[in-house]
Design an enzyme around this catalytic site. Sequence first.
Site, mmCIF file in Angstrom:
data_model
loop_
_atom_site.group_PDB
_atom_site.id
_atom_site.type_symbol
_atom_site.label_atom_id
_atom_site.label_comp_id
_atom_site.label_asym_id
_atom_site.label_seq_id
_atom_site.Cartn_x
_atom_site.Cartn_y
_atom_site.Cartn_z
ATOM 1 N N ARG A 55 6.819 -15.854 1.902
ATOM 2 C CA ARG A 55 7.049 -14.616 1.166
ATOM 3 C C ARG A 55 5.712 -13.905 0.934
ATOM 4 N NH1 ARG A 55 4.192 -15.359 -2.458
ATOM 5 N NH2 ARG A 55 4.540 -13.266 -3.269
ATOM 6 N N GLY A 56 5.820 -12.660 0.412
ATOM 7 C CA GLY A 56 4.630 -11.816 0.299
ATOM 8 C C GLY A 56 4.599 -10.972 1.563
ATOM 9 N N ALA A 57 4.468 -9.639 1.375
ATOM 10 C CA ALA A 57 4.661 -8.724 2.511
ATOM 11 C C ALA A 57 3.803 -9.069 3.739
ATOM 12 C CB ALA A 57 4.424 -7.290 2.035
ATOM 13 N N ARG A 97 15.086 -9.463 5.256
ATOM 14 C CA ARG A 97 14.688 -8.825 3.992
ATOM 15 C C ARG A 97 14.296 -7.376 4.311
ATOM 16 N NH1 ARG A 97 10.785 -11.943 0.038
ATOM 17 N NH2 ARG A 97 12.006 -10.779 -1.493
ATOM 18 N N ASP A 245 4.700 -3.860 -1.334
ATOM 19 C CA ASP A 245 5.587 -4.195 -0.210
ATOM 20 C C ASP A 245 5.829 -3.019 0.717
ATOM 21 O OD1 ASP A 245 6.295 -6.253 -2.431
ATOM 22 O OD2 ASP A 245 6.995 -7.081 -0.524
ATOM 23 N N ASN A 255 7.075 -2.602 -5.105
ATOM 24 C CA ASN A 255 6.509 -3.948 -5.279
ATOM 25 C C ASN A 255 7.495 -4.740 -6.119
ATOM 26 O OD1 ASN A 255 4.308 -5.834 -4.822
ATOM 27 N ND2 ASN A 255 3.887 -5.695 -7.001
HETATM 28 O O1 MRU Z 1 9.855 -11.304 -3.102
HETATM 29 P P1 MRU Z 1 8.414 -11.559 -2.742
HETATM 30 O O2 MRU Z 1 7.834 -12.730 -3.448
HETATM 31 O O3 MRU Z 1 8.190 -11.594 -1.255
HETATM 32 O O4 MRU Z 1 7.681 -10.264 -3.295
HETATM 33 C C1 MRU Z 1 6.291 -10.197 -3.111
HETATM 34 C C2 MRU Z 1 5.668 -9.070 -3.800
HETATM 35 O O5 MRU Z 1 6.287 -8.196 -4.355
HETATM 36 C C3 MRU Z 1 4.192 -9.015 -3.677
HETATM 37 O O6 MRU Z 1 3.632 -8.481 -4.819
HETATM 38 C C4 MRU Z 1 3.878 -8.132 -2.471
HETATM 39 O O7 MRU Z 1 4.524 -8.599 -1.325
HETATM 40 C C5 MRU Z 1 2.468 -8.034 -2.203
HETATM 41 S S1 MRU Z 1 1.929 -9.510 -1.406
HETATM 42 C C6 MRU Z 1 0.340 -9.286 -0.960
#
Ligand code: MRU
Length: 354
Positions: A55-57, A97, A245, A255
């Site tokens: 996870r994380g963009a 996603r 994101d 985000n």
């Molecule tokens: O649902 P997630 O955990 O994938 O959401 C992640 C976020 O919202 C982060 O803040 C975003 O991806 C930035 S990661 C560098």
Amino acid sequence: MDDIKQVTHVTNIRLEDDLKSVVIIDQTLLPNRLEYISLANAEEMYDAIYTLKIRGAPAIGIFAGYCMFVLAGKISGEGEAFLAEFRRLKEYLNSSRPTAVNLSWALGRMERVAEANIKKPKAELLAALEKECRAIHSEDIEMCRAISEYGLSLLKDGDGVLTHCNAGPLATSRYGTGQGPLLLGREKGMNFKVFADETRPLLQGARLTSFELSRAGLDVTLICDNMASIVMKNGWVQACMVGCDRVAANGDVANKIGTSGVAILAKHYGIPFYVLGPSSTIDMSCKTGADIKIELRPPEEIKTKWYAQPMAPEGVKCYNPSFDVTDNSLITAIITEKGICRAPYGKSLAALFG
Ligand code: MRU
């Protein structure tokens, strides 16, 4: 992971040596277990993204690039038949996603390389795809480092910094984005008083951010999301820093759910609110935040997950959006690897990414 180098240089995503699977840290097991899992087929890969094992963009984008290379190696057809199957798999992963643009961005890069090399022998086509997915990863390492340098220029030693969700090494590569300046500053001998929102309902702040930052030797205090206002009112926060994101062309930012609330509070208390992200998260084809698709997730994440017993009546309705959009008027600056953008974002983003 018990010193700064180990935190900022963790290998959270990689190709298996035989190039037949992708290896990731299963983020759902942290902070209790640090375990690597190996994913070899499209269903496992889709599931890893959907269930937030990865996870994380930026991390999702890097992972998707490696996945397409591994899956391409298992497609038996050639020419148009190969491309048809490649595109089917790409669309399948893309449907896992919807909000983080890095997923479709990385998949698009892999598709363009497949198209450009489709007439070449299979070994050459695969070599081109391998080169591209490794480039997506190494470019992200460079971008995170540059973002962290720019972000650090906005902080002073000893500042209180509030962050939301997780935008550190696990969510990206190396330093991260939203947490990158903190890690880089620590490496340079600075310290900050970090307030990490726990980030309901999936607790990325509690499970991942406080794990990474405390391992790196930063002074981290974990708070529930509804405590952000009191720590700001107490004068303990000099800046908010978050990842993103998807950034629209007008500077509206999607985000993790709860980010827009933090931005509204920061405005109220006169605290700068910074968004940090790489060019792979900036979507100039998306005019405003209203064009960003917000992922909705199952009610169990609110009602039953983490609890020994359900914490809500069985039939109660739940609304569980995974992201929200922060209006550009609440954002002090958007920090990218190419520089720091300020309002009006339509102009400053177009100047760097138009
Ligand atoms: O649902 P997630 O955990 O994938 O959401 C992640 C976020 O919202 C982060 O803040 C975003 O991806 C930035 S990661 C560098």
